[in-house]
Design a protein around this motif. Sequence first.
Motif, PDB file in Angstrom:
ATOM      1  N   ARG A  40      65.989  32.592  23.566  1.00  0.00           N
ATOM      2  CA  ARG A  40      65.701  33.958  24.203  1.00  0.00           C
ATOM      3  C   ARG A  40      66.577  34.939  23.480  1.00  0.00           C
ATOM      4  NH1 ARG A  40      67.208  30.220  28.606  1.00  0.00           N
ATOM      5  NH2 ARG A  40      65.283  30.049  29.921  1.00  0.00           N
ATOM      6  N   LEU A  41      67.782  34.784  23.024  1.00  0.00           N
ATOM      7  CA  LEU A  41      68.503  35.841  22.163  1.00  0.00           C
ATOM      8  C   LEU A  41      67.743  36.187  20.644  1.00  0.00           C
ATOM      9  CD1 LEU A  41      72.114  34.489  22.873  1.00  0.00           C
ATOM     10  CD2 LEU A  41      70.908  36.590  23.986  1.00  0.00           C
ATOM     11  N   VAL A  42      67.176  35.143  20.142  1.00  0.00           N
ATOM     12  CA  VAL A  42      66.472  35.449  19.043  1.00  0.00           C
ATOM     13  C   VAL A  42      65.453  36.117  19.132  1.00  0.00           C
ATOM     14  CG1 VAL A  42      64.869  34.374  17.364  1.00  0.00           C
ATOM     15  CG2 VAL A  42      67.212  33.259  17.803  1.00  0.00           C
ATOM     16  N   ASP A  43      64.485  35.951  20.408  1.00  0.00           N
ATOM     17  CA  ASP A  43      63.334  36.649  21.072  1.00  0.00           C
ATOM     18  C   ASP A  43      63.884  38.133  21.118  1.00  0.00           C
ATOM     19  OD1 ASP A  43      60.567  36.990  21.802  1.00  0.00           O
ATOM     20  OD2 ASP A  43      61.451  37.532  23.709  1.00  0.00           O
ATOM     21  N   LEU A  44      65.123  38.468  21.663  1.00  0.00           N
ATOM     22  CA  LEU A  44      65.416  39.734  22.037  1.00  0.00           C
ATOM     23  C   LEU A  44      65.780  40.393  20.564  1.00  0.00           C
ATOM     24  CD1 LEU A  44      66.656  42.050  23.415  1.00  0.00           C
ATOM     25  CD2 LEU A  44      68.873  40.961  23.389  1.00  0.00           C
ATOM     26  N   ARG A  45      66.178  39.796  19.661  1.00  0.00           N
ATOM     27  CA  ARG A  45      66.408  40.528  18.262  1.00  0.00           C
ATOM     28  C   ARG A  45      64.928  40.884  17.431  1.00  0.00           C
ATOM     29  NH1 ARG A  45      71.744  38.003  15.331  1.00  0.00           N
ATOM     30  NH2 ARG A  45      72.564  38.733  16.988  1.00  0.00           N
ATOM     31  N   MET A  46      64.061  39.714  17.702  1.00  0.00           N
ATOM     32  CA  MET A  46      62.966  40.026  17.084  1.00  0.00           C
ATOM     33  C   MET A  46      62.258  41.178  17.683  1.00  0.00           C
ATOM     34  SD  MET A  46      62.724  38.047  14.632  1.00  0.00           S
ATOM     35  CE  MET A  46      64.815  37.929  14.223  1.00  0.00           C
ATOM     36  N   ARG A  47      62.278  41.433  18.919  1.00  0.00           N
ATOM     37  CA  ARG A  47      61.530  42.450  19.480  1.00  0.00           C
ATOM     38  C   ARG A  47      62.475  43.887  19.325  1.00  0.00           C
ATOM     39  NH1 ARG A  47      60.146  41.136  25.914  1.00  0.00           N
ATOM     40  NH2 ARG A  47      59.170  43.115  25.761  1.00  0.00           N
ATOM     41  N   ARG A  48      63.818  43.799  19.210  1.00  0.00           N
ATOM     42  CA  ARG A  48      64.188  45.011  18.639  1.00  0.00           C
ATOM     43  C   ARG A  48      63.806  45.662  17.281  1.00  0.00           C
ATOM     44  NH1 ARG A  48      69.920  43.717  17.520  1.00  0.00           N
ATOM     45  NH2 ARG A  48      69.886  45.920  17.012  1.00  0.00           N
ATOM     46  N   GLN A  49      63.244  44.705  16.519  1.00  0.00           N
ATOM     47  CA  GLN A  49      63.094  45.257  15.139  1.00  0.00           C
ATOM     48  C   GLN A  49      61.710  45.902  15.123  1.00  0.00           C
ATOM     49  OE1 GLN A  49      62.807  41.842  12.733  1.00  0.00           O
ATOM     50  NE2 GLN A  49      64.822  41.148  12.969  1.00  0.00           N
ATOM     51  N   LYS A  50      60.890  45.762  16.165  1.00  0.00           N
ATOM     52  CA  LYS A  50      59.553  46.377  16.313  1.00  0.00           C
ATOM     53  C   LYS A  50      59.727  47.966  16.270  1.00  0.00           C
ATOM     54  CE  LYS A  50      57.201  42.876  18.749  1.00  0.00           C
ATOM     55  NZ  LYS A  50      56.357  42.727  19.977  1.00  0.00           N
ATOM     56  N   ARG A  51      60.962  48.564  16.636  1.00  0.00           N
ATOM     57  CA  ARG A  51      61.284  50.043  16.512  1.00  0.00           C
ATOM     58  C   ARG A  51      61.172  50.457  15.114  1.00  0.00           C
ATOM     59  NH1 ARG A  51      60.484  54.824  18.256  1.00  0.00           N
ATOM     60  NH2 ARG A  51      62.471  56.177  18.227  1.00  0.00           N
ATOM     61  N   LEU A  52      61.540  49.836  14.110  1.00  0.00           N
ATOM     62  CA  LEU A  52      61.509  50.170  12.997  1.00  0.00           C
ATOM     63  C   LEU A  52      60.269  50.678  12.394  1.00  0.00           C
ATOM     64  CD1 LEU A  52      63.855  47.595  11.284  1.00  0.00           C
ATOM     65  CD2 LEU A  52      64.428  49.736  12.171  1.00  0.00           C
ATOM     66  N   SER A  53      58.958  50.091  12.841  1.00  0.00           N
ATOM     67  CA  SER A  53      57.620  50.637  12.330  1.00  0.00           C
ATOM     68  C   SER A  53      57.097  51.640  13.491  1.00  0.00           C
ATOM     69  CB  SER A  53      56.778  49.262  12.295  1.00  0.00           C
ATOM     70  OG  SER A  53      56.922  48.594  13.648  1.00  0.00           O
ATOM     71  N   ASP A  54      57.679  52.171  14.369  1.00  0.00           N
ATOM     72  CA  ASP A  54      57.108  53.217  15.390  1.00  0.00           C
ATOM     73  C   ASP A  54      56.885  54.324  14.702  1.00  0.00           C
ATOM     74  OD1 ASP A  54      57.186  51.333  17.462  1.00  0.00           O
ATOM     75  OD2 ASP A  54      58.784  52.204  18.591  1.00  0.00           O
TER      76      ASP A  54
ATOM     77  N   ALA B 260      66.516  55.761  19.729  1.00  0.00           N
ATOM     78  CA  ALA B 260      67.130  56.362  18.422  1.00  0.00           C
ATOM     79  C   ALA B 260      65.880  56.727  17.593  1.00  0.00           C
ATOM     80  CB  ALA B 260      68.094  55.494  17.886  1.00  0.00           C
ATOM     81  N   THR B 261      66.166  57.876  16.715  1.00  0.00           N
ATOM     82  CA  THR B 261      65.075  58.253  15.807  1.00  0.00           C
ATOM     83  C   THR B 261      65.568  57.644  14.446  1.00  0.00           C
ATOM     84  OG1 THR B 261      66.247  60.533  15.892  1.00  0.00           O
ATOM     85  CG2 THR B 261      64.385  60.220  17.115  1.00  0.00           C
ATOM     86  N   SER B 262      66.951  57.809  14.224  1.00  0.00           N
ATOM     87  CA  SER B 262      67.657  57.108  13.027  1.00  0.00           C
ATOM     88  C   SER B 262      68.705  56.185  13.299  1.00  0.00           C
ATOM     89  CB  SER B 262      68.070  58.328  12.162  1.00  0.00           C
ATOM     90  OG  SER B 262      68.953  59.253  12.636  1.00  0.00           O
ATOM     91  N   ILE B 263      68.970  55.465  12.392  1.00  0.00           N
ATOM     92  CA  ILE B 263      70.142  54.385  12.408  1.00  0.00           C
ATOM     93  C   ILE B 263      70.727  54.430  11.324  1.00  0.00           C
ATOM     94  CG2 ILE B 263      70.431  52.027  13.130  1.00  0.00           C
ATOM     95  CD1 ILE B 263      67.999  52.002  14.685  1.00  0.00           C
ATOM     96  N   ARG B 264      72.133  54.029  11.196  1.00  0.00           N
ATOM     97  CA  ARG B 264      72.877  53.747  10.005  1.00  0.00           C
ATOM     98  C   ARG B 264      73.794  52.435  10.658  1.00  0.00           C
ATOM     99  NH1 ARG B 264      75.920  59.197  10.008  1.00  0.00           N
ATOM    100  NH2 ARG B 264      75.016  59.213  11.984  1.00  0.00           N
ATOM    101  N   SER B 265      73.857  51.603   9.757  1.00  0.00           N
ATOM    102  CA  SER B 265      74.371  50.312   9.908  1.00  0.00           C
ATOM    103  C   SER B 265      75.564  49.888   8.670  1.00  0.00           C
ATOM    104  CB  SER B 265      73.629  49.016  10.331  1.00  0.00           C
ATOM    105  OG  SER B 265      72.935  48.837   9.035  1.00  0.00           O
ATOM    106  N   TYR B 266      76.494  49.080   9.064  1.00  0.00           N
ATOM    107  CA  TYR B 266      77.656  48.669   8.199  1.00  0.00           C
ATOM    108  C   TYR B 266      78.056  47.224   8.495  1.00  0.00           C
ATOM    109  CZ  TYR B 266      82.119  48.336   5.714  1.00  0.00           C
ATOM    110  OH  TYR B 266      83.248  47.855   5.109  1.00  0.00           O
TER     111      TYR B 266
ATOM    112  N   ASP C 239      57.523  57.455  15.300  1.00  0.00           N
ATOM    113  CA  ASP C 239      58.421  58.634  15.728  1.00  0.00           C
ATOM    114  C   ASP C 239      59.704  58.197  15.210  1.00  0.00           C
ATOM    115  OD1 ASP C 239      58.778  56.625  17.853  1.00  0.00           O
ATOM    116  OD2 ASP C 239      59.516  58.240  19.122  1.00  0.00           O
ATOM    117  N   PHE C 240      59.898  56.741  14.608  1.00  0.00           N
ATOM    118  CA  PHE C 240      61.161  56.481  13.928  1.00  0.00           C
ATOM    119  C   PHE C 240      61.347  57.142  12.463  1.00  0.00           C
ATOM    120  CE2 PHE C 240      64.067  53.447  11.699  1.00  0.00           C
ATOM    121  CZ  PHE C 240      65.117  53.610  12.645  1.00  0.00           C
ATOM    122  N   GLU C 241      62.382  57.691  12.354  1.00  0.00           N
ATOM    123  CA  GLU C 241      62.565  58.561  11.267  1.00  0.00           C
ATOM    124  C   GLU C 241      63.082  57.631   9.901  1.00  0.00           C
ATOM    125  OE1 GLU C 241      64.715  61.745  12.105  1.00  0.00           O
ATOM    126  OE2 GLU C 241      63.296  62.681  13.432  1.00  0.00           O
TER     127      GLU C 241
END
Length: 299
Positions: A164-178, A125-131, A180-182
């Motif tokens: 392992r699940l915490v590690d997965l969550r932390m790795r997902r967060q790296k996308r925010l600083s890429d 994804a290039t942008s994300i909206r959450s609630y 091409d992430f808008e």
Amino acid sequence: MASADEGAQSRMALRKTVRSRRLGKQLHRLREDAQLSQEELAERVNSSGAGKRLTTTHLSRVESGLARITADHLARIVQATGGPASKVDELEELRHRADERGWWQEYRPYVPEPVEMLAELGEDATSIRSYDLAFVQGLLQTERYAEAVIGAARAHVKPVDIDRLVDLRMRRQKRLSDPDFEGMAAVMTEGVIRTIVGGHEVMREQLQHLIKVAHDLPVAVHVLPFVAGALPGSDSLVIFTFPHEGDGEAVFVDSDTASRIYEDRDPVKQCTYTVNAAVAQALSVRESLDLIAQVMEEL
């Protein structure tokens, strides 16, 4: 006879990927726009080249995201449906990426399919909206806050899998600083920032983290205050937008009973309305960060 482990691996190998689903969805749309049945399209493809034949069964599985497709068949489908040459390049990139093994797949033994697909959605994804109604959005959680949240789900998570699940969550967060992430717009209720998860120290750290990411990353944090009245929706959800218009959007909906992913127009439209209504009722980013800082000082 296959062992239990081999059987589990076989079942996991049959999981759809987000990219294969997106590719299948676009090919389905091309066929529908050309007003062709699967049988008619397969016949056109097979008459347009001397390569391997495309069966109707295989085409059906490709459109469902359950089977791979060759570059040759892909190009011939676009040609047979009257799509532009540029569409071939766009879909070929997606086809190639669908065949790649993603880092999130190593977590398959520990997470249900929707959670694995959640990680893949975020990666593309290039942008994300959450609630969010109960907890800080996973993409914005600190490690200790995530441990407390995941650890509280005793009925659904084995204690040995928490790390392992915490590690997965932390790795997902790296996308925010890429590069091409808008950007991301995160709406959370006031109850989220006032609920003390993991103790006072963990919660203060989490609130400070929200302020930091709002300043350092393309993240807009909005708090929906108690005084706003009735909530616009009763489920936490995340909307993902992709780089190509043909991809559409996807929504991850999380509730106490199930986690689901929607890609069809009507549920996506409904969830978009919910998020837009939440943003309209929420405090501005500046007001939200001020309230978060106030709550942090009160802890």
